[in-house]
Scaffold this motif. Structure first.
Motif, mmCIF file in Angstrom:
data_model
loop_
_atom_site.group_PDB
_atom_site.id
_atom_site.type_symbol
_atom_site.label_atom_id
_atom_site.label_comp_id
_atom_site.label_asym_id
_atom_site.label_seq_id
_atom_site.Cartn_x
_atom_site.Cartn_y
_atom_site.Cartn_z
ATOM 1 N N HIS A 193 0.804 -1.221 0.000
ATOM 2 C CA HIS A 193 0.000 0.000 0.000
ATOM 3 C C HIS A 193 0.837 1.271 0.000
ATOM 4 C CE1 HIS A 193 1.076 -0.438 4.189
ATOM 5 N NE2 HIS A 193 0.543 0.722 4.493
ATOM 6 N N LEU A 194 2.156 1.113 0.003
ATOM 7 C CA LEU A 194 3.043 2.268 0.064
ATOM 8 C C LEU A 194 3.665 2.561 -1.290
ATOM 9 C CD1 LEU A 194 4.966 1.679 3.429
ATOM 10 C CD2 LEU A 194 2.819 2.931 3.046
ATOM 11 N N SER A 195 3.973 3.831 -1.513
ATOM 12 C CA SER A 195 4.738 4.217 -2.690
ATOM 13 C C SER A 195 6.194 3.816 -2.497
ATOM 14 C CB SER A 195 4.633 5.731 -2.906
ATOM 15 O OG SER A 195 5.285 6.423 -1.851
ATOM 16 N N LEU A 372 0.778 -4.197 7.410
ATOM 17 C CA LEU A 372 -0.599 -4.242 7.897
ATOM 18 C C LEU A 372 -1.202 -2.853 8.085
ATOM 19 C CD1 LEU A 372 -0.262 -7.071 10.597
ATOM 20 C CD2 LEU A 372 -1.511 -7.213 8.418
ATOM 21 N N GLY A 373 -0.399 -1.818 7.926
ATOM 22 C CA GLY A 373 -0.884 -0.460 8.130
ATOM 23 C C GLY A 373 -0.929 -0.047 9.581
ATOM 24 N N MET A 374 -0.214 -0.760 10.467
ATOM 25 C CA MET A 374 -0.210 -0.438 11.899
ATOM 26 C C MET A 374 0.899 0.544 12.274
ATOM 27 S SD MET A 374 -0.993 -4.263 13.378
ATOM 28 C CE MET A 374 -1.133 -3.710 15.091
ATOM 29 N N ILE A 375 1.959 0.572 11.488
ATOM 30 C CA ILE A 375 3.030 1.557 11.628
ATOM 31 C C ILE A 375 3.106 2.314 10.310
ATOM 32 C CG2 ILE A 375 5.520 1.916 11.913
ATOM 33 C CD1 ILE A 375 4.251 1.058 14.469
ATOM 34 N N HIS A 376 3.193 3.641 10.403
ATOM 35 C CA HIS A 376 3.132 4.466 9.208
ATOM 36 C C HIS A 376 4.487 5.100 8.895
ATOM 37 C CE1 HIS A 376 -1.030 3.835 9.888
ATOM 38 N NE2 HIS A 376 -1.149 4.716 10.860
ATOM 39 N N PRO A 377 4.729 5.368 7.612
ATOM 40 C CA PRO A 377 5.963 6.073 7.249
ATOM 41 C C PRO A 377 6.037 7.442 7.905
ATOM 42 C CG PRO A 377 4.842 5.204 5.304
ATOM 43 C CD PRO A 377 3.895 5.053 6.452
ATOM 44 N N ARG A 420 -4.503 -0.427 -3.183
ATOM 45 C CA ARG A 420 -5.221 0.824 -2.961
ATOM 46 C C ARG A 420 -6.276 0.695 -1.875
ATOM 47 N NH1 ARG A 420 -2.935 5.408 -5.407
ATOM 48 N NH2 ARG A 420 -1.858 4.716 -7.292
ATOM 49 N N ALA A 421 -6.859 -0.498 -1.750
ATOM 50 C CA ALA A 421 -7.910 -0.689 -0.745
ATOM 51 C C ALA A 421 -7.346 -0.551 0.660
ATOM 52 C CB ALA A 421 -8.563 -2.055 -0.924
ATOM 53 N N LEU A 422 -6.183 -1.181 0.926
ATOM 54 C CA LEU A 422 -5.557 -1.039 2.241
ATOM 55 C C LEU A 422 -5.144 0.409 2.469
ATOM 56 C CD1 LEU A 422 -4.392 -2.049 4.885
ATOM 57 C CD2 LEU A 422 -2.346 -2.787 3.644
ATOM 58 N N ARG A 423 -4.620 1.030 1.449
ATOM 59 C CA ARG A 423 -4.207 2.430 1.596
ATOM 60 C C ARG A 423 -5.402 3.309 1.992
ATOM 61 N NH1 ARG A 423 0.448 5.160 0.049
ATOM 62 N NH2 ARG A 423 0.161 7.419 -0.069
ATOM 63 N N GLU A 428 -4.986 8.450 3.912
ATOM 64 C CA GLU A 428 -3.927 9.341 3.466
ATOM 65 C C GLU A 428 -3.434 10.278 4.568
ATOM 66 O OE1 GLU A 428 -2.240 9.436 0.648
ATOM 67 O OE2 GLU A 428 -3.341 7.810 -0.319
ATOM 68 N N PRO A 429 -4.322 10.798 5.440
ATOM 69 C CA PRO A 429 -3.804 11.680 6.501
ATOM 70 C C PRO A 429 -2.765 11.000 7.392
ATOM 71 C CG PRO A 429 -6.177 11.946 6.294
ATOM 72 C CD PRO A 429 -5.800 10.762 5.443
#
Length: 441
Positions: A193-195, A372-377, A420-423, A428-429
Motif C-alpha cells: 500500500h506504500l509508494s 498491515l498499516g499499523m506503523i506508518h511512514p 489501494r484498498a488497504l491504503r 492518506e492523513p
C-alpha cells in the motif's frame, strides 16, 4: 531499452533478466582522496561546518559483480540516515577504514569511492546462484544488517555476529544509487500500500526502534510502561512513539519546537516536553527539573528512556529513569563520550541496554506491522538523487522531521502503490502526516 528503463516501465521478470546490465550506474558517493578535506577538528567545534554537500558526490560508478548469496536491486527510492551524514563528514573515522578491512576478505568493496545509503526499495533484477527464496521481478525493501551466515552466533542473534556490518556504511554499493548490491538475508517484501519512497524510508529506523523497545534483546516494553523518547519527531523517535502507543505504553515525547509538539499531538502522543526548557542538561538541578516535569505529566518516572542523542542527554536519561528502569541506547548523535552519576544507576538498580540495528527476524516483524498499516511512514520530504547532498544536509542540520527520502530510479513521487484498498483503510492523513507538515524544509 536499458535495464533502468525496463524497470521503470514495469517489464516482466524474463525481460528484466535478459536486458543487459550497464557497465556503470549513477550513485551518491564519497571519495577516498577527499578524506582530509575538512581537517581534523570535529564538526561544530571552533566554527567548523563539515557541510556534506561538499563531500557527497553524485555520478557514475562501476557496476560490481554479485556474490552467490547476493541480489542486484534496481533502486526506486532510498532515504537518508545519520550514518550517511557521519560518512560524508568522515567522522568519527572515515568509512574507507571499514572498506579496507572488509577488502581483506572481499576485495570488491575496497575502492576509492564509497556508495552510501542504508535504506532502499526497488526491484530485483539479478540474483546469485545461492539465492533460493527470491526471484527476479520481486518488489522488495532492504534491511540494513549485512551479516555472515556462516558465523554460528548469527543464528541466535545476528547483531552479535563477529563480522556484522551496516550496509551502505560499513559496506560499499549502498542504496543511494540506481542499483544496489544486497544480501538475500536483507530482503523483505515491499508493503503493497506504500509508494516507493514511503516504503524506502522505514526499515533502518523502524527496525532499530523495534529492537530497542519491543524485541527480546531490548527493553521489552509492556503495557502501561511510561517511555521517555528524545527527539520524538525524528527518524528514530517517530517510530518509537508509534511502537509505544501500539504496545499499550505511555509515550512522553521530547521535542524542540511548538511545531514539532503539534506534530506529536497529531500522532496521538498526549504527553510532550519542550527540550528548550532543559537546555543545560549537564548538572543534577536540570535533571531534577526534567524528572519533575515527567512526573507532573504522567504521575511517575519513566520505566524506559529511549536514547540516541548521547552526550547532551545521557546523564539526564540515567537520572530520570525510575528505580529498576532502563535506558536503551542505539547512538550518540550529539557526541560519543557520555557522563552520568553512577550512584543513580547502581543504587537505584537501573540498567543501560546497548542496542544496535535489528536482526532479520526483528526486521521482518516490523515490516509486517508496516505492511498491515499499523506503523506508518514518517517521510517528510523527498529529493531527487542528483540532490542527495542537499537531502543529507537537511538531516545534518536537523532541518527536518521524520525521514528524508531520495528518488533514485522512480521518476516521480507516489508510484509503486499496489494495494489501494488497504491504503484507503489506513488513510492518506496517516500516511502523509509528516510530508504535509510545515516544519519540514
Amino acid at each position: 531499452m536499458t535495464l533502468a528503463e525496463a524497470v521503470i516501465e514495469g517489464a516482466d521478470p524474463e525481460e528484466l533478466e535478459h536486458t543487459p546490465l550497464p557497465s556503470t550506474y549513477t550513485a551518491a558517493y564519497i571519495r577516498k582522496d577527499e578524506v582530509g578535506m575538512f581537517g581534523r577538528t570535529p564538526h561544530g567545534v571552533n566554527g567548523v561546518d563539515k557541510d556534506v554537500r561538499r563531500s557527497l558526490h553524485v555520478g557514475e560508478v562501476p557496476m560490481p559483480r554479485l556474490a552467490p548469496d547476493e541480489v542486484l536491486v534496481a533502486v526506486m527510492a532510498s532515504a537518508i540516515n545519520f550514518n550517511t551524514v557521519w560518512s560524508a563528514m568522515f567522522e568519527p573515522i572515515p568509512t574507507f577504514a571499514f572498506l579496507e578491512r572488509f577488502g581483506r576478505t572481499d576485495p570488491r568493496h575496497d575502492l576509492d569511492t564509497h556508495v552510501l545509503g542504508s535504506d532502499a526499495s526497488g526491484v530485483i533484477v539479478r540474483k546469485g546462484a545461492a539465492v533460493q527464496r527470491w526471484r527476479i521481478g520481486d518488489r522488495v525493501v532492504t534491511s540494513p544488517a549485512y551479516v555472515d551466515g556462516e558465523d554460528p552466533v548469527t543464528h541466535h542473534d545476528s547483531m552479535l555476529g563477529n563480522d556484522l556490518r551496516a550496509w551502505g556504511f560499513e559496506t560499499n554499493f549502498g542504496g543511494l544509487a540506481e542499483f544496489a548490491v544486497v544480501k538475500a538475508t536483507q530482503l523483505l517484501p515491499k508493503p503493497a500500500h506504500l509508494s516507493w519512497e514511503e516504503a524506502a524510508c522505514n526499515m533502518l529506523c523502524a527496525s532499530t526502534a523495534y529492537r530497542m523497545l519491543v524485541g527480546e534483546h531490548g527493553s521489552r516494553m509492556k503495557q502501561g510502561d511510561v517511555v521517555l523518547l528524545w527527539g520524538a519527531t525524528g527518524g528514530l523517535g517517530a517510530y518509537g512513539v508509534q511502537l509505544v502507543k501500539n504496545g499499550g505504553g505511555i509515550p512522553v515525547g521530547v521535542v524542540s519546537s511548538r511545531e514539532k509538539a503539534e506534530l506529536l499531538r497529531r500522532m496521538g502522543c498526549e504527553h510532550i516536553l519542550d527540550r528548550t526548557q532543559f537546555e543545560h542538561l549537564d548538572d543534577e538541578k536540570a535533571w531534577r527539573r526534567l524528572g519533575a516535569e515527567v512526573r507532573r505529566l504522567v504521575g511517575e518516572d519513566p520505566a524506559i528512556v529511549f536514547e540516541h542523542t548521547g552526550k547532551e542527554t545521557f546523564g539526564a536519561s540515567v537520572y530520570v529513569a525510575r528505580k529498576g528502569g532502563s535506558v536503551v541506547t542505539c547512538g550518540s548523535s550529539s557526541g560519543f563520550e557520555h557522563a552520568y552519576d553512577n550512584r543513580h544507576l547502581w543504587m537505584r538498580l537501573k540498567r543501560i541496554i546497548g542496542s544496535h540495528g535489528a536482526n532479520y527476524l526483528e526486521c521482518a516483524e516490523v515490516n509486517r506491522l508496516i505492511s498491515l498499516g499499523m506503523i506508518h511512514p514518517t517521510l517528510s520530504r523527498v529529493y531527487p538523487l542528483e540532490r542527495a547532498g542537499d537531502a543529507a544536509r537537511a538531516v545534518q542540520t536537523n532541518e527536518h522531521v521524520g525521514k528524508v527520502g531520495v528518488l533514485c530510479l522512480a521518476p516521480e513521487e507516489d508510484l509503486g502503490i499496489e494495494d489501494r484498498a488497504l491504503r484507503e483503510r489506513v488513510g492518506e492523513p496517516n500516511l502523509r502526516l509528516f510530508r504535509s507538515w510545515p516544519v519540514a524544509p
